[in-house]
Design a protein around this motif. Structure first.
Motif, PDB file in Angstrom:
ATOM      1  N   PRO A 145       0.825  -1.204   0.000  1.00  0.00           N
ATOM      2  CA  PRO A 145       0.000   0.000   0.000  1.00  0.00           C
ATOM      3  C   PRO A 145       0.856   1.250   0.000  1.00  0.00           C
ATOM      4  O   PRO A 145       1.965   1.266   0.522  1.00  0.00           O
ATOM      5  CB  PRO A 145      -0.807  -0.124   1.301  1.00  0.00           C
ATOM      6  N   ALA A 146       0.313   2.291  -0.571  1.00  0.00           N
ATOM      7  CA  ALA A 146       1.029   3.560  -0.585  1.00  0.00           C
ATOM      8  C   ALA A 146       1.043   4.151   0.817  1.00  0.00           C
ATOM      9  O   ALA A 146       0.098   4.004   1.592  1.00  0.00           O
ATOM     10  CB  ALA A 146       0.368   4.527  -1.563  1.00  0.00           C
ATOM     11  N   THR A 147       2.122   4.850   1.157  1.00  0.00           N
ATOM     12  CA  THR A 147       2.227   5.420   2.490  1.00  0.00           C
ATOM     13  C   THR A 147       1.755   6.861   2.538  1.00  0.00           C
ATOM     14  O   THR A 147       1.524   7.406   3.609  1.00  0.00           O
ATOM     15  CB  THR A 147       3.688   5.368   2.965  1.00  0.00           C
ATOM     16  N   ALA A 149      -0.572  10.043   2.508  1.00  0.00           N
ATOM     17  CA  ALA A 149      -1.945  10.302   2.933  1.00  0.00           C
ATOM     18  C   ALA A 149      -2.755  10.805   1.751  1.00  0.00           C
ATOM     19  O   ALA A 149      -2.209  11.343   0.788  1.00  0.00           O
ATOM     20  CB  ALA A 149      -1.958  11.338   4.054  1.00  0.00           C
ATOM     21  N   LEU A 150      -4.051  10.601   1.824  1.00  0.00           N
ATOM     22  CA  LEU A 150      -4.930  11.054   0.760  1.00  0.00           C
ATOM     23  C   LEU A 150      -4.955  12.577   0.751  1.00  0.00           C
ATOM     24  O   LEU A 150      -5.316  13.220   1.741  1.00  0.00           O
ATOM     25  CB  LEU A 150      -6.348  10.512   0.984  1.00  0.00           C
ATOM     26  N   GLN A 193     -13.778   6.162  -3.730  1.00  0.00           N
ATOM     27  CA  GLN A 193     -13.421   5.075  -2.827  1.00  0.00           C
ATOM     28  C   GLN A 193     -13.830   3.766  -3.492  1.00  0.00           C
ATOM     29  O   GLN A 193     -14.890   3.677  -4.118  1.00  0.00           O
ATOM     30  CB  GLN A 193     -14.134   5.218  -1.481  1.00  0.00           C
ATOM     31  N   HIS A 205      -8.939   0.787  -2.378  1.00  0.00           N
ATOM     32  CA  HIS A 205      -8.108   1.961  -2.614  1.00  0.00           C
ATOM     33  C   HIS A 205      -8.990   3.186  -2.794  1.00  0.00           C
ATOM     34  O   HIS A 205     -10.212   3.075  -2.936  1.00  0.00           O
ATOM     35  CB  HIS A 205      -7.188   1.756  -3.837  1.00  0.00           C
ATOM     36  N   GLY A 207      -8.711   7.702  -4.119  1.00  0.00           N
ATOM     37  CA  GLY A 207      -7.886   8.727  -4.735  1.00  0.00           C
ATOM     38  C   GLY A 207      -8.742   9.776  -5.410  1.00  0.00           C
ATOM     39  O   GLY A 207      -9.854  10.071  -4.964  1.00  0.00           O
ATOM     40  N   ARG A 222      -4.206   6.188  -2.133  1.00  0.00           N
ATOM     41  CA  ARG A 222      -4.104   5.338  -0.947  1.00  0.00           C
ATOM     42  C   ARG A 222      -4.580   3.936  -1.304  1.00  0.00           C
ATOM     43  O   ARG A 222      -5.601   3.755  -1.948  1.00  0.00           O
ATOM     44  CB  ARG A 222      -4.942   5.905   0.199  1.00  0.00           C
ATOM     45  N   GLY A 223      -3.810   2.918  -0.880  1.00  0.00           N
ATOM     46  CA  GLY A 223      -4.185   1.530  -1.118  1.00  0.00           C
ATOM     47  C   GLY A 223      -3.452   0.892  -2.277  1.00  0.00           C
ATOM     48  O   GLY A 223      -3.168  -0.301  -2.254  1.00  0.00           O
ATOM     49  N   ARG A 225      -0.112   1.751  -5.136  1.00  0.00           N
ATOM     50  CA  ARG A 225       1.003   2.639  -5.406  1.00  0.00           C
ATOM     51  C   ARG A 225       1.111   2.930  -6.901  1.00  0.00           C
ATOM     52  O   ARG A 225       1.180   2.020  -7.726  1.00  0.00           O
ATOM     53  CB  ARG A 225       2.309   2.019  -4.906  1.00  0.00           C
TER      54      ARG A 225
END
Length: 256
Positions: A145-147, A149-150, A193, A205, A207, A222-223, A225
């Motif tokens: 997962p991407a680190t 923040a949204l 979402q 995920h 975005g 997020r969720g 990458r």
């Protein structure tokens, strides 16, 4: 000719072995055959479930234990859908069969559901030609997962949402254990979402997204990458036809 014999002939491939069956298991010489509803097989028949090994897919016109329809045209609903989709450029083979499945279910009013048995590796396989390099990279389900923040949507994404797309949408996606329900929630502020049911079917995920003038873009924050997608869309009442780099999906407006 047995199905096992056909599978054996394609089993030594290093990329993809493909067997397509537009038929049901029945005796064409039986004295009594049920022809109600234009079926090509006796009631209660149908092909049995198959478990291919290696890089082999077996595509049935109708899932195991069910019968296929002849239709009213020159080709059966399954053959017609296959002809429409099999030479489409840039569509990965498993998504090509998803498009065939949706076309057949739409044509038969959900009376016939094609099914594909077998599993492939993570490598994308294209029967005609791969999409351009900048659109070919699909995200693996087990990616970290991407680190980050949204963040707030960009100025381009914010406000670029067709009001007809705002809301919650769902699509049923076939998998090796039946079907999973994919749910997309599109917000008017240009964010989205996504989650799947069961959760193991696809990684959740979220975005930014834009829908305007028949074109859409998506950027996961997020969720997943570095995941981006885009393509065309068309809204038909409670159905949204979404075409992206992985093919065409028919979203249904959810009551959520």
């Amino acid at each position: 000719m047995s199905l096992q014999s056909a599978m054996l002939q394609v089993s030594n491939t290093g990329s993809l072995g493909l067997v397509i069956l537009d038929a049901c298991r029945n005796n064409p010489f039986a004295a009594k055959m049920s022809r109600s509803l234009a079926t090509r097989a006796t009631a209660g028949s149908g092909l049995g479930r198959i478990e291919p090994v290696g890089n082999v897919l077996v595509a049935y016109a109708a899932r195991d234990g069910t019968t296929a329809l002849d239709g009213d045209g020159r080709n059966s609903p399954f053959a017609a859908a296959l002809l429409r989709n099999i030479e489409t450029t840039g569509v990965e083979v498993t998504f090509m069969f998803r498009n065939v499945r949706d076309d057949v279910m739409e044509a038969t009013r959900n009376a016939q559901q094609p099914f594909v048995y077998g599993s492939l590796s993570r490598k994308a396989i294209y029967l005609v030609a791969a999409p351009p390099a900048d659109a070919a990279a699909t995200k693996q389900a087990n990616a970290a997962p991407a680190t980050a923040a949204l963040s707030a949507p960009s100025a381009t994404a914010a406000g670029a949402i067709d009001p007809a797309l705002v809301g919650t949408w769902e699509i049923m996606v076939p998998n090796g254990r039946g079907q999973s329900r994919w749910v997309w929630r599109i917000m008017a502020d240009g964010t989205y979402q996504f989650h799947a049911e069961p959760s193991r079917a696809a990684r959740p995920h979220e975005g930014t997204v834009s829908f305007a003038n028949g074109r859409w873009t998506l950027h996961a924050l997020r969720g997943l990458r570095n995941y981006n997608d885009g393509g065309s869309y068309e809204v038909r009442g409670t159905i949204a036809v979404i075409t992206g780099k992985l093919g065409t999906g028919y979203w249904k407006r959810s009551v959520e």
